[in-house]
Enzyme design. Structure first.
Site, PDB file in Angstrom:
ATOM      1  N   HIS A   9       0.701  -1.161  -0.134  1.00 59.86           N
ATOM      2  CA  HIS A   9      -0.144  -0.052  -0.021  1.00 59.86           C
ATOM      3  C   HIS A   9       0.915   1.248  -0.007  1.00 59.86           C
ATOM      4  CE1 HIS A   9      -4.216  -1.513   0.767  1.00 59.86           C
ATOM      5  NE2 HIS A   9      -3.503  -2.496   1.772  1.00 59.86           N
ATOM      6  N   ASP A  18      -7.390  -2.730  -0.818  1.00 57.29           N
ATOM      7  CA  ASP A  18      -8.375  -3.651  -0.060  1.00 57.29           C
ATOM      8  C   ASP A  18      -9.400  -3.278  -0.439  1.00 57.29           C
ATOM      9  OD1 ASP A  18      -6.254  -4.124   1.777  1.00 57.29           O
ATOM     10  OD2 ASP A  18      -6.599  -2.390   3.064  1.00 57.29           O
ATOM     11  N   GLU A  37      -5.568 -12.231   4.704  1.00 60.49           N
ATOM     12  CA  GLU A  37      -6.869 -11.315   4.505  1.00 60.49           C
ATOM     13  C   GLU A  37      -7.640 -11.202   3.050  1.00 60.49           C
ATOM     14  OE1 GLU A  37      -4.757  -7.419   4.831  1.00 60.49           O
ATOM     15  OE2 GLU A  37      -4.507  -7.478   7.083  1.00 60.49           O
ATOM     16  N   HIS A  61      -7.314  -8.209   0.951  1.00 62.82           N
ATOM     17  CA  HIS A  61      -6.276  -7.467   0.476  1.00 62.82           C
ATOM     18  C   HIS A  61      -5.327  -8.034  -0.930  1.00 62.82           C
ATOM     19  CE1 HIS A  61      -2.273  -5.309   1.228  1.00 62.82           C
ATOM     20  NE2 HIS A  61      -1.742  -6.346   0.496  1.00 62.82           N
TER      21      HIS A  61
HETATM   22  C1  LIG Z   1      -4.225  -3.265   7.633  1.00 61.51           C
HETATM   23  C2  LIG Z   1      -4.829  -3.955   6.718  1.00 61.51           C
HETATM   24  N1  LIG Z   1      -5.819  -3.376   6.013  1.00 61.51           N
HETATM   25  C3  LIG Z   1      -3.702  -4.415   5.465  1.00 61.51           C
HETATM   26  O1  LIG Z   1      -3.571  -3.797   4.667  1.00 61.51           O
HETATM   27  N2  LIG Z   1      -2.710  -5.198   5.721  1.00 61.51           N
HETATM   28  C4  LIG Z   1      -1.740  -5.534   5.086  1.00 61.51           C
HETATM   29  C5  LIG Z   1      -0.949  -6.965   5.374  1.00 61.51           C
HETATM   30  C6  LIG Z   1      -0.624  -4.364   4.964  1.00 61.51           C
HETATM   31  O2  LIG Z   1      -0.556  -3.786   5.880  1.00 61.51           O
HETATM   32  O3  LIG Z   1       0.055  -4.516   3.940  1.00 61.51           O
HETATM   33 ZN   LIG Z   2      -4.459  -4.103   2.554  1.00 60.66          ZN
END
Ligand SMILES: C[C@@H](N)C(=O)N[C@H](C)C(=O)O
Ligand SMILES: [Zn+2]
Length: 207
Positions: free
Chosen positions: A121, A128, A185, A188
């Site tokens: 990100h 997400d 997740e 993601h």
């Molecule tokens: C925090 C969650 N929405 C997320 O994106 N987790 C992944 C593992 C990240 O932080 O890259």
């Molecule tokens: Zn994410």
């Protein structure tokens, strides 16, 4: 003599117009709503409805690398043919926000370590997301966004067939368009090779 002179002039001119690679890299971000009207948004970190219980973005738009935006638009077209659309929870995330998240939930897999490579990100290469139907209702995915537990894992199978099918649909179409899932997740997705983009800490500002 004249030829040598022209050659040097050309050399100077071409070096003047060269844009440094770090600037090129930073300028490859876009707001996806400027390229397509077909997405739905619930940018959770621009609200207090998130696991840090704090609004950490000024802007509720999805900013992402242009190449990633194009792939998302293609994926969304395929979802729309099936009667669904992508709904965004998060896109590009500044490194400082990642640090804030890590302070609260330092578990790699659920929050990437900002001191050890960061999150995709932070590079503008991860999203997400979930799916909504034609009435705008979210498809059942078994947990809420940012539910940090086994039930959110792709390998967790103690769920209804409908939920398993919905997760599989999301995963299959995203994979076709160059996105890799992570087991922990269901929401993601990392774009292929997105580690090539540098980490950024710019704030997302709306007009
Ligand atoms: C925090 C969650 N929405 C997320 O994106 N987790 C992944 C593992 C990240 O932080 O890259
Ligand atoms: Zn994410």
């Amino acid at each position: 003599m004249k030829t040598i002179f022209s050659f040097f002039i050309l050399l100077i001119l071409s070096s003047e117009v060269q844009i440094p690679t770090d600037i090129q890299d930073q300028s490859s971000f876009v707001f996806i709503d400027e390229l397509s009207d077909d997405f739905v948004y619930d940018m959770r970190y621009a609200t207090e409805n998130n696991f840090i219980n704090k609004k950490v973005y000024d802007c509720n738009k999805c900013m992402i690398r242009k190449e990633v935006a194009k792939a998302l638009i293609e994926a969304n077209k395929e979802f729309m043919e099936k009667g669904y659309r992508i709904k965004f929870f998060d896109c590009y995330r500044p490194l400082d926000v990642q640090k804030e998240m890590w302070k609260i939930y330092p578990k790699p897999g659920y929050v990437a370590n900002p001191y050890n490579g960061g999150s995709i990100h932070n590079r503008g290469g991860a999203v997400d997301i979930t799916l909504v139907d034609e009435a705008g209702n979210e498809l059942e995915m078994g947990t809420d966004f940012d539910f940090f537990g086994k039930k959110a894992n792709h390998t967790y199978k103690n769920l209804s067939d409908n939920i398993l099918q919905n997760r599989l649909l999301l995963k299959t179409v995203m994979a076709k368009h160059g996105f890799k899932h992570i087991n922990t997740e269901w929401w993601h997705y990392n774009f292929n090779n997105a580690r090539k983009y540098s980490i950024s800490n710019q704030k997302t500002e709306c007009d």
